[in-house]
Design a protein around this motif. Sequence first.
Motif, short mmCIF file in Angstrom:
data_model
loop_
_atom_site.label_atom_id
_atom_site.label_comp_id
_atom_site.label_asym_id
_atom_site.label_seq_id
_atom_site.Cartn_x
_atom_site.Cartn_y
_atom_site.Cartn_z
N PHE A 34 0.83 -1.20 0.00
CA PHE A 34 0.00 0.00 0.00
C PHE A 34 0.86 1.25 0.00
CE2 PHE A 34 -2.02 3.55 2.11
CZ PHE A 34 -3.19 3.68 1.37
N LYS A 35 1.87 1.29 0.86
CA LYS A 35 2.75 2.47 0.95
C LYS A 35 3.41 2.75 -0.40
CE LYS A 35 6.83 4.25 3.32
NZ LYS A 35 7.86 3.99 4.32
N ARG A 36 3.93 1.71 -1.04
CA ARG A 36 4.59 1.86 -2.34
C ARG A 36 3.59 2.27 -3.41
NH1 ARG A 36 6.28 -0.60 -7.07
NH2 ARG A 36 8.52 -0.40 -7.46
N ASN A 37 2.46 1.55 -3.47
CA ASN A 37 1.46 1.85 -4.51
C ASN A 37 0.86 3.24 -4.35
OD1 ASN A 37 1.97 -0.68 -5.49
ND2 ASN A 37 -0.04 -1.51 -5.03
N PHE A 38 0.63 3.66 -3.10
CA PHE A 38 0.09 4.99 -2.86
C PHE A 38 1.05 6.06 -3.37
CE2 PHE A 38 -0.66 8.80 -0.30
CZ PHE A 38 -2.01 9.01 -0.55
N ALA A 39 2.32 5.90 -3.05
CA ALA A 39 3.33 6.86 -3.52
C ALA A 39 3.40 6.86 -5.04
CB ALA A 39 4.69 6.52 -2.91
N LEU A 40 3.39 5.69 -5.65
CA LEU A 40 3.46 5.61 -7.11
C LEU A 40 2.22 6.23 -7.76
CD1 LEU A 40 4.88 2.00 -7.55
CD2 LEU A 40 6.06 4.15 -8.06
N ASP A 41 1.04 5.95 -7.21
CA ASP A 41 -0.19 6.48 -7.79
C ASP A 41 -0.24 8.00 -7.70
OD1 ASP A 41 -2.64 5.38 -9.03
OD2 ASP A 41 -3.66 6.46 -7.41
#
Length: 91
Positions: A34-41
């Motif tokens: 979630f942390k990675r995907n949120f930052a990427l999004d």
Amino acid sequence: MSAKATIAHEIVGHYEAYKAGRAFELYDVAPDAFKRNFALDEAQASIRVARFAPDLTSIERMTLLRDAITRLKSADLRIGDVKGELYIEER
């Protein structure tokens, strides 16, 4: 960030990426994902807007790019390492 840039972030950044099937999964994922995907999004949305949204000033575009880099840094990511994962080459 201006209201115009904020609205563009949501439409050009998030909505158009979602419609293209290029949004990052944020539901039913592990906390690290979630942390990675949120930052990427969020970074993807800001970069897309800086590149493609009409009628933004150069200051708004620079602010959006700074936002993208800050979002990536918050997840210990670098643009050079994730650029290929981002939907930022076309609108």
